[in-house]
Design a protein around this motif. Structure first.
Motif, PDB file in Angstrom:
ATOM      1  N   LYS A 191       0.625  -1.029   0.044  1.00  0.00           N
ATOM      2  CA  LYS A 191       0.122  -0.258  -0.244  1.00  0.00           C
ATOM      3  C   LYS A 191       0.782   1.260   0.232  1.00  0.00           C
ATOM      4  O   LYS A 191       0.592   2.435  -0.025  1.00  0.00           O
ATOM      5  CB  LYS A 191      -1.095   0.541   0.800  1.00  0.00           C
ATOM      6  CG  LYS A 191      -2.041  -0.954   0.895  1.00  0.00           C
ATOM      7  CD  LYS A 191      -2.781  -1.340   2.158  1.00  0.00           C
ATOM      8  CE  LYS A 191      -3.500   0.121   3.373  1.00  0.00           C
ATOM      9  NZ  LYS A 191      -3.973   0.137   4.072  1.00  0.00           N
ATOM     10  N   GLN A 237      -6.500 -14.018   8.115  1.00  0.00           N
ATOM     11  CA  GLN A 237      -6.311 -12.651   8.251  1.00  0.00           C
ATOM     12  C   GLN A 237      -6.264 -12.219   9.870  1.00  0.00           C
ATOM     13  O   GLN A 237      -5.547 -11.291   9.933  1.00  0.00           O
ATOM     14  CB  GLN A 237      -8.184 -12.520   8.603  1.00  0.00           C
ATOM     15  CG  GLN A 237      -8.664 -12.451   6.748  1.00  0.00           C
ATOM     16  CD  GLN A 237      -8.191 -11.431   5.930  1.00  0.00           C
ATOM     17  OE1 GLN A 237      -6.878 -10.491   5.525  1.00  0.00           O
ATOM     18  NE2 GLN A 237      -9.057 -10.371   6.477  1.00  0.00           N
ATOM     19  N   ASN A 269      -4.017  -9.084  11.082  1.00  0.00           N
ATOM     20  CA  ASN A 269      -4.771  -8.226  11.909  1.00  0.00           C
ATOM     21  C   ASN A 269      -4.616  -7.444  13.079  1.00  0.00           C
ATOM     22  O   ASN A 269      -3.884  -6.616  14.187  1.00  0.00           O
ATOM     23  CB  ASN A 269      -6.180  -8.578  12.765  1.00  0.00           C
ATOM     24  CG  ASN A 269      -7.615  -9.233  11.476  1.00  0.00           C
ATOM     25  OD1 ASN A 269      -6.938  -7.558  10.274  1.00  0.00           O
ATOM     26  ND2 ASN A 269      -7.985  -9.194  11.188  1.00  0.00           N
ATOM     27  N   GLN A 287      -1.473  -4.811   2.988  1.00  0.00           N
ATOM     28  CA  GLN A 287      -3.188  -4.659   2.903  1.00  0.00           C
ATOM     29  C   GLN A 287      -2.492  -6.498   2.076  1.00  0.00           C
ATOM     30  O   GLN A 287      -2.373  -7.237   1.468  1.00  0.00           O
ATOM     31  CB  GLN A 287      -3.655  -4.185   1.353  1.00  0.00           C
ATOM     32  CG  GLN A 287      -5.322  -4.784   1.393  1.00  0.00           C
ATOM     33  CD  GLN A 287      -5.490  -3.394   0.734  1.00  0.00           C
ATOM     34  OE1 GLN A 287      -5.086  -3.088  -0.108  1.00  0.00           O
ATOM     35  NE2 GLN A 287      -7.327  -3.722   0.881  1.00  0.00           N
ATOM     36  N   GLN A 346      -5.050  -9.717   0.577  1.00  0.00           N
ATOM     37  CA  GLN A 346      -6.801  -9.692  -0.421  1.00  0.00           C
ATOM     38  C   GLN A 346      -7.056 -11.536  -0.389  1.00  0.00           C
ATOM     39  O   GLN A 346      -5.576 -11.689  -1.704  1.00  0.00           O
ATOM     40  CB  GLN A 346      -6.398  -8.839  -1.285  1.00  0.00           C
ATOM     41  CG  GLN A 346      -5.728  -7.196  -1.280  1.00  0.00           C
ATOM     42  CD  GLN A 346      -6.280  -6.931  -2.409  1.00  0.00           C
ATOM     43  OE1 GLN A 346      -5.729  -5.288  -2.584  1.00  0.00           O
ATOM     44  NE2 GLN A 346      -6.792  -6.700  -3.883  1.00  0.00           N
ATOM     45  N   ASN A 354     -11.519  -6.389  -0.461  1.00  0.00           N
ATOM     46  CA  ASN A 354     -10.227  -5.398   0.608  1.00  0.00           C
ATOM     47  C   ASN A 354     -10.202  -5.820   1.977  1.00  0.00           C
ATOM     48  O   ASN A 354      -8.999  -6.440   1.907  1.00  0.00           O
ATOM     49  CB  ASN A 354     -11.581  -3.696   0.725  1.00  0.00           C
ATOM     50  CG  ASN A 354     -11.413  -2.792  -0.580  1.00  0.00           C
ATOM     51  OD1 ASN A 354     -10.232  -2.903  -1.642  1.00  0.00           O
ATOM     52  ND2 ASN A 354     -12.613  -2.852  -1.593  1.00  0.00           N
ATOM     53  N   ASP A 355     -11.271  -4.956   2.647  1.00  0.00           N
ATOM     54  CA  ASP A 355     -10.544  -5.685   3.993  1.00  0.00           C
ATOM     55  C   ASP A 355     -11.129  -7.136   4.457  1.00  0.00           C
ATOM     56  O   ASP A 355     -11.227  -7.627   5.256  1.00  0.00           O
ATOM     57  CB  ASP A 355     -11.256  -4.794   5.380  1.00  0.00           C
ATOM     58  CG  ASP A 355     -10.607  -3.693   5.307  1.00  0.00           C
ATOM     59  OD1 ASP A 355      -9.525  -3.745   4.346  1.00  0.00           O
ATOM     60  OD2 ASP A 355     -11.182  -2.417   5.160  1.00  0.00           O
ATOM     61  N   LYS A 356     -11.900  -7.629   3.913  1.00  0.00           N
ATOM     62  CA  LYS A 356     -12.480  -8.766   4.127  1.00  0.00           C
ATOM     63  C   LYS A 356     -11.978 -10.267   3.044  1.00  0.00           C
ATOM     64  O   LYS A 356     -12.109  -9.817   2.034  1.00  0.00           O
ATOM     65  CB  LYS A 356     -13.993  -8.487   3.817  1.00  0.00           C
ATOM     66  CG  LYS A 356     -15.176  -7.726   4.448  1.00  0.00           C
ATOM     67  CD  LYS A 356     -16.499  -8.103   4.654  1.00  0.00           C
ATOM     68  CE  LYS A 356     -17.213  -6.668   5.744  1.00  0.00           C
ATOM     69  NZ  LYS A 356     -18.114  -6.806   5.498  1.00  0.00           N
ATOM     70  N   GLU A 415     -16.187 -11.082   8.538  1.00  0.00           N
ATOM     71  CA  GLU A 415     -14.979 -10.782   7.447  1.00  0.00           C
ATOM     72  C   GLU A 415     -14.674 -11.227   6.290  1.00  0.00           C
ATOM     73  O   GLU A 415     -13.792 -10.844   5.418  1.00  0.00           O
ATOM     74  CB  GLU A 415     -13.765 -11.176   8.671  1.00  0.00           C
ATOM     75  CG  GLU A 415     -13.408 -13.070   8.954  1.00  0.00           C
ATOM     76  CD  GLU A 415     -13.316 -13.906   9.633  1.00  0.00           C
ATOM     77  OE1 GLU A 415     -11.443 -14.171   9.628  1.00  0.00           O
ATOM     78  OE2 GLU A 415     -13.695 -13.872  10.940  1.00  0.00           O
TER      79      GLU A 415
END
Length: 366
Positions: free
Chosen positions: A121, A179, A183, A191, A193, A224-226, A251
């Protein structure tokens, strides 16, 4: 000799025992056609079977099956044995089925494929070495998680992982654990994906699992975040885990069938035109069959960004790949990725990544 995989759409009532009998009939006369049957996969639930055969050509396989039992395959593709093993876990009969009279194998070739993209990113000079170290750490964690959940890494290149699972549940568990480590560590310049789809190895395409790989790649790209899932994966998971609904897990994003078709159409068109500098958003809504306003609304809803931002980000992602290869200069990369000028390319690159492409190249050389 080349190795082929064929696909049989089984009539109703055909069982794994019937398929085993047909396989044995093949083995008895295969030498007459210069063929060698390696193994097969049978899925009673989906009424499909896939044979792995070493043969001089496709016609020899058709002739062998026709003479042995009359069940001619609907499709045959040439495959690489190592790739087959990576996806399916074997290229010969399972040990439990060997040295028995019939060798009944009720083992589906249907697999769940997961694509993981570790995306940069930000490429700031200050955190470049830390970023590289973080990626190496994530690689080890991802490898361990996939192995623990009985998955297989089929391919790994440029921080992109293609993985295969026998079980939808294990794929979902792996995505959740990946994930979780992301996190917990929190690397703001990276990021994750992740896209998950499922399917069979042989379709009307020429390559093994081509349709399923494409869908998993597309889902990962728009995630994206999920974690992005196909509707089929969601339904299969909830069928395997009757007490658990993925709709309650924030998620995961289960993409509906209509949106899946839109994503596929969008990505296929983008892949064809992204390198042409004369292509703009106007070309997208014309070729996708949307009005300008409807395309904008759909893109925001499904992809999470406007058509203009999507095209620019797609081109910049391609530019990063080319910069990492270090085979072209900045001006060449600017034009290769569809930007109107090197100056505009550098401006867009710095806006997104916080560094000029020239400085990014210098960091790679340190």
């Amino acid at each position: 000799m080349p190795i082929f995989m064929d696909f049989h759409d089984l009539p109703d009532g055909v069982t794994a025992a019937h398929v085993a009998e047909m396989h044995q009939a093949d083995l008895k006369i295969e030498h007459k056609y210069n063929c060698r049957g390696l193994t097969y996969w049978c899925d009673e639930r989906r009424q499909t079977a896939f044979c792995l055969i070493e043969a001089p050509n496709e016609q020899a396989i058709v002739d062998l099956h026709q003479k042995a039992h009359g069940a001619v395959p609907q499709r045959i593709i040439e495959v690489n044995d190592k790739i087959v093993e990576s996806f399916l876990g074997r290229i010969e009969d399972p040990k439990k089925s060997q040295n028995t009279k019939l060798n009944i194998i009720n083992d589906p070739a249907f697999k769940t494929l997961m694509v993981i993209i570790i995306k940069k990113k930000s490429l700031r000079k200050k955190g470049f070495k830390t970023l590289s170290a973080a990626i190496r750490g994530y690689h080890k964690s991802i490898t361990n998680i996939i192995s623990k959940q009985k998955g297989r890494i089929v391919k790994e290149k440029a921080n992109i992982y293609l993985t295969s699972f026998d079980s939808v549940t294990n794929a979902i568990k792996s995505a959740h654990e990946i994930q979780e480590i992301y996190n917990c560590v929190i690397t703001p310049d990276l990021q994750f994906q992740i896209g998950i789809s499922a399917g069979v190895p042989v379709t009307d395409k020429k390559n093994i699992f081509e349709d399923t790989i494409k869908k998993a790649n597309y889902l990962a790209y728009i995630a994206n975040d999920k974690v992005a899932l196909s509707k089929e994966v969601k339904d299969l998971y909830e069928s395997e885990n009757r007490q658990i609904s993925l709709g309650n897990k924030q998620e995961f994003n289960a993409v509906n069938t209509q949106d899946e078709k839109f994503i596929e159409h969008l990505m296929e068109y983008t892949e064809k035109v992204w390198s042409f500098s004369n292509i703009n958003v106007g070309d997208f809504h014309k070729n996708l069959g949307f009005s300008k306003s409807k395309l904008y609304r759909t893109m925001i809803s499904v992809i999470g960004m406007s058509p203009n931002s999507f095209l620019k980000n797609y081109r910049l992602n391609k530019a990063i790949e080319l910069l990492d290869k270090q085979e072209s200069n900045i001006s060449q990369i600017a034009y290769q990725t569809g930007f109107s000028s090197p100056a505009y390319f550098s401006k867009c690159f710095q806006e997104v990544y916080g560094i000029l492409p020239s400085n990014y190249i210098k960091l790679q050389l340190v």
